[in-house]
Design a protein around this motif. Structure first.
Motif, mmCIF file in Angstrom:
data_model
loop_
_atom_site.group_PDB
_atom_site.id
_atom_site.type_symbol
_atom_site.label_atom_id
_atom_site.label_comp_id
_atom_site.label_asym_id
_atom_site.label_seq_id
_atom_site.Cartn_x
_atom_site.Cartn_y
_atom_site.Cartn_z
ATOM 1 N N TYR A 69 -18.180 7.166 12.832
ATOM 2 C CA TYR A 69 -18.355 7.164 11.377
ATOM 3 C C TYR A 69 -17.046 7.503 10.666
ATOM 4 O O TYR A 69 -16.776 6.998 9.570
ATOM 5 N N GLU A 70 -16.201 8.329 11.285
ATOM 6 C CA GLU A 70 -14.897 8.655 10.711
ATOM 7 C C GLU A 70 -13.968 7.442 10.772
ATOM 8 O O GLU A 70 -13.218 7.180 9.824
ATOM 9 N N ILE A 71 -14.034 6.719 11.876
ATOM 10 C CA ILE A 71 -13.230 5.507 12.021
ATOM 11 C C ILE A 71 -13.630 4.495 10.956
ATOM 12 O O ILE A 71 -12.777 3.882 10.306
ATOM 13 N N LYS A 72 -14.939 4.348 10.749
ATOM 14 C CA LYS A 72 -15.430 3.403 9.742
ATOM 15 C C LYS A 72 -14.957 3.803 8.347
ATOM 16 O O LYS A 72 -14.508 2.960 7.571
ATOM 17 N N GLU A 73 -15.032 5.085 8.025
ATOM 18 C CA GLU A 73 -14.550 5.563 6.726
ATOM 19 C C GLU A 73 -13.070 5.257 6.547
ATOM 20 O O GLU A 73 -12.644 4.814 5.487
ATOM 21 N N ASP A 74 -12.279 5.491 7.584
ATOM 22 C CA ASP A 74 -10.840 5.198 7.525
ATOM 23 C C ASP A 74 -10.595 3.708 7.306
ATOM 24 O O ASP A 74 -9.729 3.325 6.516
ATOM 25 N N ASN A 79 -8.984 -0.792 3.859
ATOM 26 C CA ASN A 79 -9.295 -2.088 3.248
ATOM 27 C C ASN A 79 -9.264 -1.999 1.733
ATOM 28 O O ASN A 79 -8.781 -2.904 1.065
ATOM 29 N N LYS A 80 -9.777 -0.908 1.179
ATOM 30 C CA LYS A 80 -9.775 -0.717 -0.263
ATOM 31 C C LYS A 80 -8.340 -0.695 -0.783
ATOM 32 O O LYS A 80 -8.026 -1.323 -1.792
ATOM 33 N N GLU A 81 -7.466 0.024 -0.083
ATOM 34 C CA GLU A 81 -6.066 0.088 -0.491
ATOM 35 C C GLU A 81 -5.415 -1.296 -0.438
ATOM 36 O O GLU A 81 -4.653 -1.661 -1.331
ATOM 37 N N ARG A 82 -5.728 -2.083 0.605
ATOM 38 C CA ARG A 82 -5.163 -3.430 0.715
ATOM 39 C C ARG A 82 -5.651 -4.337 -0.405
ATOM 40 O O ARG A 82 -4.890 -5.124 -0.952
ATOM 41 N N VAL A 83 -6.935 -4.222 -0.752
ATOM 42 C CA VAL A 83 -7.495 -5.043 -1.833
ATOM 43 C C VAL A 83 -6.815 -4.693 -3.151
ATOM 44 O O VAL A 83 -6.415 -5.580 -3.914
ATOM 45 N N ILE A 84 -6.658 -3.403 -3.423
ATOM 46 C CA ILE A 84 -6.008 -2.974 -4.661
ATOM 47 C C ILE A 84 -4.566 -3.466 -4.698
ATOM 48 O O ILE A 84 -4.099 -3.994 -5.716
#
Length: 100
Positions: A69-74, A79-84
């Protein structure tokens, strides 16, 4: 045109050989939504070279004791940072007419 790394052409058996992960581990990471293989009409999983690289990173983190679950959060955060970043680059390109 997509990179050769993104083409889903590798069988789960070959991924097993390349990574040293068991078939069960590979399927488990899919169940945990850390990896997303494509499925053929007959249901066979197909992976890309990028998937193989990601599986190796996941395996390394698991060896360090990081929970899935920690890996998924990371991964979601990355991905969010890349999209932004992609959106900002597009806005700058449009505003300043770059890359034309």
């Amino acid at each position: 045109m997509s990179s050769y790394k993104d083409k889903k052409v590798i069988s789960i058996g070959t991924v097993n050989e390349l990574t040293g992960l068991t078939l069960r581990q590979i399927r488990y990471y899919e169940e945990r939504e850390l990896i997303f293989p494509e499925r053929t009409k007959r249901g066979t999983r197909k992976y890309s070279f990028a998937d193989v690289e990601l599986l190796m990173k996941i395996a390394d983190k698991r060896e360090e004791g990081v929970q899935t679950y920690e890996i998924k959060e990371d991964m979601l955060h990355e991905n969010k940072e890349r999209v932004i970043e992609h959106m900002l680059r597009g806005q700058l390109n449009a505003h300043f007419r770059l890359n034309k």
